[in-house]
Design an enzyme around this catalytic site. Structure first.
Site, PDB file in Angstrom:
ATOM      1  N   GLU A   1       2.900 -17.458 -45.004  1.00  0.00           N
ATOM      2  CA  GLU A   1       1.793 -18.321 -45.168  1.00  0.00           C
ATOM      3  C   GLU A   1       1.335 -18.301 -47.531  1.00  0.00           C
ATOM      4  O   GLU A   1       0.191 -18.248 -47.680  1.00  0.00           O
ATOM      5  CB  GLU A   1       1.042 -19.191 -44.733  1.00  0.00           C
ATOM      6  CG  GLU A   1       1.645 -19.630 -43.462  1.00  0.00           C
ATOM      7  CD  GLU A   1       2.217 -20.732 -43.528  1.00  0.00           C
ATOM      8  OE1 GLU A   1       2.771 -21.539 -44.940  1.00  0.00           O
ATOM      9  OE2 GLU A   1       3.296 -21.140 -42.613  1.00  0.00           O
ATOM     10  N   GLY A   2       2.068 -16.986 -47.646  1.00  0.00           N
ATOM     11  CA  GLY A   2       1.273 -16.268 -48.654  1.00  0.00           C
ATOM     12  C   GLY A   2       0.117 -15.454 -48.073  1.00  0.00           C
ATOM     13  O   GLY A   2      -0.614 -15.326 -47.461  1.00  0.00           O
TER      14      GLY A   2
END
Length: 563
Positions: A422-423
């Site tokens: 998610e980053g």
């Protein structure tokens, strides 16, 4: 050692520290009464402790697998998931228009923490589904909402996020998956995606993929990308799973941890899809899902830290080495620091969720800016804390921590992914000093003003804590102003330590608030005297600039002599 959901601690932070009662005063969330909140936390804690936690070890020892192209989940996962779905927990914060309960995101994140502590590999399934629900609520057509949202909310179907390709990770604009318009108004999706969490499932009857792809007239980069709903089974006229779509799981990744969560390589071979949002505007819709997931991943970090810490403390109380090792000063140092950081990270995540709720309920841009600013901090700090605490838990076990039979190493292996997916946390930090300071620092300064005002108010009852919090916030304000005067490359070089510094100051602030409202003064002192002082080193690194990093020859990183 069995996990026990910390219902009382979570309820205290929600009600006394981060402002859930204020959320309940709004018309949108008026149903979040104290009685409702207490009942939900209690029942979710029971479910996590008694039903979900018992399957966690089996997920690690008996990973998800492919058999003749069909996914087989870990033992007990299907039954645990059904209990989660049938209790209505997946749609807790979703709109009531399509079967959700319409309760605050803060309450949902509290429940998610307990479920993720119990079994992270299983909790990933509903987390991705919740993100997909959010994306469809904001960007889906009325037809898509009516068909998919009731099934996703009920847990009959599950959702995934398909961004990453072998050559397109953080650089999403480099993707090559193609979309072609069909005569019937649908689209044909062709390409391969990797790292797809729960890309297939035998615990739900359909898997709904949100897929980023580029139309023939889509421009280069992220601006030309569109988002499509591509289900495993194409719904029939009754809305039930019908004929199989032209997609398949190529393989499952063999991972360091979260073995019970199938991480799939997906192949879309002219699969039928439906547009979500406008053509060429897919990233806006996908970011809605990603932002929800980023806070959720921060909560996962807190969850794994909590579970690992519980086991480490129980082991220390039982392990005898000249008395129980929990009485040894260094072990107490490790456990105390871990507990202080878990409290701080939990409070930051729940404060972010409260800001999201207040923005939705009031339409306030100030609350929306607060939520946006806190999201990368919650994601990065929550997962960093989870990894540190799980590592500490192994250390507390000593040599037994390195032995798989104790089970403590699973938490370290499982949590390690949370600072990547998610980053990555580096990307979160660059987002913080880039986009989130692009308002001239208004959101940051507003939050620092709140901390400074809170410290002044706490002087009467907790002068020692208040003084330290006030000083740290003032130093952080000065550093923030310095960053605002630098170009982006200079900011990026110190982004990670800057985010860490902000998180430590925020954590100290929430500890101070807790101490003034009946929480543990002693634990707050542990944080302020042992954790908070590290913010000064963080700020020194944030201010160091880019010159020395650029001056290093790349060969130095390979072990060659520096000149």
């Amino acid at each position: 050692m069995a996990y026990t959901a910390p219902v009382e601690q979570i309820a205290f932070i929600l009600n006394k520290v981060v402002g859930l009662p204020e959320v309940a005063t709004t018309e949108q969330f008026a149903e979040a009464t104290p009685e409702t909140v207490d009942a939900i936390l209690t029942e979710a804690g029971r479910l996590a402790t008694e039903v979900i936690a018992p399957v966690n070890r089996q997920g690690d020892l008996s990973p998800a697998r492919l058999e003749n192209g069909a996914l087989r989940s870990s033992p007990g996962f299907a039954e645990a998931f059904r209990a989660l779905a049938e209790g209505g927990w997946i749609g807790l914060a979703s709109s009531q228009d399509h079967g959700g309960m319409g309760l605050p995101q803060a309450l949902n994140m509290a429940v998610n923490e307990m479920v993720a502590s119990a079994c992270l590999a299983l909790q990933l399934n509903p987390l991705l589904t919740q993100g997909q629900i959010e994306a469809l609520e904001h960007h889906g057509s009325d037809e898509l909402k009516a068909l998919y949202l009731p099934k996703l909310n009920s847990g009959e179907w599950s959702g995934t996020m398909n961004l990453t390709e072998p050559q397109a990770g953080s650089d999403v604009g480099a993707l090559t998956t193609r979309a072609e318009r069909a005569d019937d108004g649908t689209y044909r999706i062709t390409g391969q995606k990797i790292f797809i969490t729960w890309g297939d499932s035998d615990v739900t009857s359909n898997v709904c993929h949100l897929v980023l792809a580029r139309l023939p007239d889509g421009g280069a980069g992220t601006r030309g990308i569109s988002l499509f709903m591509v289900p495993k089974f194409i719904p029939d006229e009754n809305g039930d799973p019908g004929t199989p779509n032209d997609l398949r799981v190529v393989s499952l990744e063999h991972k360091l941890g979260i073995h019970g969560s199938p991480t799939c390589v997906m192949s879309f071979e002219g699969a039928k899809g439906w547009i979500v949002g406008a053509e060429h505007k897919g990233m806006a819709a996908m970011f809605t899902m990603m932002n929800c997931a980023r806070l959720g991943v921060g909560v996962q970090g807190v969850a794994q830290g909590e579970a690992a810490l519980q086991q480490a403390a129980a082991y220390a109380a039982e392990r005898m080495q000249m008395g129980p090792i929990i009485r040894h000063p260094d072990v107490r140092r490790m456990l105390a620091g871990a507990r202080a950081e878990v409290f701080a990270a939990r409070a930051i995540c729940l404060a972010c969720a409260v800001a999201i709720d207040m923005a939705r309920a009031t339409g306030s841009q100030d609350w929306a800016a607060r939520a946006a600013f806190l999201t990368p901090i919650a994601k990065a700090y929550g997962t960093d804390v989870g990894t540190r605490v799980a590592d500490t838990a192994v250390q507390v076990h000593g040599g037994m921590g390195y032995i798989e039979e104790t089970g403590i190493a699973q938490y370290l292996r499982d949590v390690r992914i949370t600072s990547i997916y998610e980053g990555t946390n580096g990307i979160q930090a660059m987002d913080l000093v880039g986009r989130k300071l692009a308002d001239g620092g208004n959101a940051a300064m507003s939050l620092l003003d709140e901390i400074l005002d809170g410290a002044k108010a706490a002087q009467a009852t907790q002068p020692e804590l208040a003084h330290q919090v006030w000083q740290s916030a003032e130093s952080l304000r000065e550093a923030t102003q310095e960053l605002l005067d630098r170009d982006l490359a200079e900011r990026f070089s110190g982004a990670v330590p800057y985010l860490s510094a902000f998180a430590r100051v925020l954590g100290a602030y929430y500890h101070m608030l807790a101490a003034t409202k009946g929480g543990s003064v002693t634990l707050a002192r542990v944080h302020v005297t042992r954790i908070l002082p590290q913010f000064a080193a963080d700020l020194a690194a944030a201010r160091a600039g880019l010159a020395d990093l650029e001056a290093l020859d790349d060969a130095v990183f390979l072990g060659h002599m520096a000149v």
